[in-house]
Scaffold this motif. Structure first.
Motif, PDB file in Angstrom:
ATOM      1  N   ARG A  86     -27.927 -31.443 -18.473  1.00 23.14           N
ATOM      2  CA  ARG A  86     -27.266 -30.164 -18.761  1.00 23.14           C
ATOM      3  C   ARG A  86     -26.140 -29.959 -17.754  1.00 23.14           C
ATOM      4  O   ARG A  86     -26.313 -30.216 -16.558  1.00 23.14           O
ATOM      5  CB  ARG A  86     -28.262 -29.009 -18.647  1.00 23.14           C
ATOM      6  CG  ARG A  86     -29.281 -29.034 -19.778  1.00 23.14           C
ATOM      7  CD  ARG A  86     -30.396 -28.038 -19.642  1.00 23.14           C
ATOM      8  NE  ARG A  86     -29.991 -26.687 -19.305  1.00 23.14           N
ATOM      9  CZ  ARG A  86     -30.844 -25.774 -18.875  1.00 23.14           C
ATOM     10  NH1 ARG A  86     -32.123 -26.048 -18.730  1.00 23.14           N
ATOM     11  NH2 ARG A  86     -30.419 -24.561 -18.607  1.00 23.14           N
ATOM     12  N   PRO A  87     -24.985 -29.484 -18.198  1.00 22.06           N
ATOM     13  CA  PRO A  87     -23.869 -29.234 -17.285  1.00 22.06           C
ATOM     14  C   PRO A  87     -24.168 -28.078 -16.332  1.00 22.06           C
ATOM     15  O   PRO A  87     -24.937 -27.174 -16.657  1.00 22.06           O
ATOM     16  CB  PRO A  87     -22.711 -28.869 -18.208  1.00 22.06           C
ATOM     17  CG  PRO A  87     -23.168 -29.080 -19.593  1.00 22.06           C
ATOM     18  CD  PRO A  87     -24.644 -29.227 -19.579  1.00 22.06           C
ATOM     19  N   PHE A  88     -23.533 -28.130 -15.161  1.00 15.19           N
ATOM     20  CA  PHE A  88     -23.661 -27.051 -14.185  1.00 15.19           C
ATOM     21  C   PHE A  88     -22.354 -26.888 -13.416  1.00 15.19           C
ATOM     22  O   PHE A  88     -21.505 -27.771 -13.408  1.00 15.19           O
ATOM     23  CB  PHE A  88     -24.810 -27.321 -13.199  1.00 15.19           C
ATOM     24  CG  PHE A  88     -24.520 -28.423 -12.217  1.00 15.19           C
ATOM     25  CD1 PHE A  88     -23.860 -28.168 -11.018  1.00 15.19           C
ATOM     26  CD2 PHE A  88     -24.894 -29.727 -12.501  1.00 15.19           C
ATOM     27  CE1 PHE A  88     -23.591 -29.190 -10.124  1.00 15.19           C
ATOM     28  CE2 PHE A  88     -24.621 -30.757 -11.616  1.00 15.19           C
ATOM     29  CZ  PHE A  88     -23.964 -30.488 -10.425  1.00 15.19           C
ATOM     30  N   VAL A  89     -22.225 -25.746 -12.773  1.00  9.93           N
ATOM     31  CA  VAL A  89     -21.129 -25.474 -11.850  1.00  9.93           C
ATOM     32  C   VAL A  89     -21.706 -24.744 -10.651  1.00  9.93           C
ATOM     33  O   VAL A  89     -22.576 -23.891 -10.792  1.00  9.93           O
ATOM     34  CB  VAL A  89     -19.989 -24.648 -12.514  1.00  9.93           C
ATOM     35  CG1 VAL A  89     -20.494 -23.330 -13.045  1.00  9.93           C
ATOM     36  CG2 VAL A  89     -18.838 -24.433 -11.539  1.00  9.93           C
ATOM     37  N   VAL A  90     -21.236 -25.118  -9.464  1.00  7.29           N
ATOM     38  CA  VAL A  90     -21.622 -24.430  -8.232  1.00  7.29           C
ATOM     39  C   VAL A  90     -20.343 -24.021  -7.533  1.00  7.29           C
ATOM     40  O   VAL A  90     -19.462 -24.838  -7.287  1.00  7.29           O
ATOM     41  CB  VAL A  90     -22.471 -25.326  -7.302  1.00  7.29           C
ATOM     42  CG1 VAL A  90     -22.772 -24.608  -5.997  1.00  7.29           C
ATOM     43  CG2 VAL A  90     -23.761 -25.744  -7.984  1.00  7.29           C
ATOM     44  N   SER A  91     -20.271 -22.744  -7.225  1.00  4.56           N
ATOM     45  CA  SER A  91     -19.111 -22.196  -6.535  1.00  4.56           C
ATOM     46  C   SER A  91     -19.638 -21.230  -5.480  1.00  4.56           C
ATOM     47  O   SER A  91     -20.167 -20.173  -5.813  1.00  4.56           O
ATOM     48  CB  SER A  91     -18.205 -21.471  -7.526  1.00  4.56           C
ATOM     49  OG  SER A  91     -17.039 -21.023  -6.884  1.00  4.56           O
ATOM     50  N   GLY A  92     -19.524 -21.614  -4.216  1.00  2.87           N
ATOM     51  CA  GLY A  92     -20.110 -20.794  -3.157  1.00  2.87           C
ATOM     52  C   GLY A  92     -21.614 -20.777  -3.312  1.00  2.87           C
ATOM     53  O   GLY A  92     -22.247 -21.812  -3.465  1.00  2.87           O
ATOM     54  N   GLU A  93     -22.204 -19.609  -3.308  1.00  2.00           N
ATOM     55  CA  GLU A  93     -23.651 -19.459  -3.480  1.00  2.00           C
ATOM     56  C   GLU A  93     -24.047 -19.307  -4.947  1.00  2.00           C
ATOM     57  O   GLU A  93     -25.222 -19.173  -5.252  1.00  2.00           O
ATOM     58  CB  GLU A  93     -24.149 -18.246  -2.696  1.00  2.00           C
ATOM     59  CG  GLU A  93     -23.926 -18.344  -1.204  1.00  2.00           C
ATOM     60  CD  GLU A  93     -24.636 -19.530  -0.580  1.00  2.00           C
ATOM     61  OE1 GLU A  93     -25.818 -19.770  -0.910  1.00  2.00           O
ATOM     62  OE2 GLU A  93     -24.003 -20.233   0.231  1.00  2.00           O
TER      63      GLU A  93
END
Length: 117
Positions: free
Chosen positions: A81-88
């Motif tokens: 599954r796709p994900f994105v992490v930006s900061g917290e």
């Protein structure tokens, strides 16, 4: 709508690795930990198609985007599954295609800065 607003505010304070010259591998390691911390079996997480991306907003902010696969409560892998992490903020794509990931990914996973193996 409130969730989307909170996500956008958090995205505004995203990672500033480009501006600070932070090590991309350390950035990806933090992102992996953030994505998998609430999994039933975090150690089972497999990642692919990882990259550090500039957002559409610019300003030196970057996000980590990719795909993750992990075991469920029955011990079976559920599929990537796709994900994105930006900061917290970590947003994982929902199986139905809706949710915070769908809202944030087009802006935060905009321009590839570095592909991570």
């Amino acid at each position: 709508m409130r969730t989307v607003f909170i996500g956008l505010v958090l995205a505004g304070v995203s990672m500033t690795a480009l501006a600070k010259g932070e090590n991309y591998n350390a950035l990806v390691a933090k992102a992996k930990a953030e994505v998998s911390k609430d999994f039933k079996d975090p150690e089972s997480a497999n990642f692919r198609n990882l990259g550090v991306y500039k957002s559409k907003t610019g300003k030196g902010r970057v996000s980590v985007c990719g795909e993750v696969n992990a075991k469920n409560a029955f011990g079976a892998y559920v599929g990537y599954r796709p994900f994105v992490v930006s900061g917290e903020l970590a947003a994982l794509a929902e199986p139905d295609g809706e949710g915070l990931y769908k809202t944030l990914a087009p802006s935060l996973c905009h321009e590839l800065v570095r592909s991570i193996k």
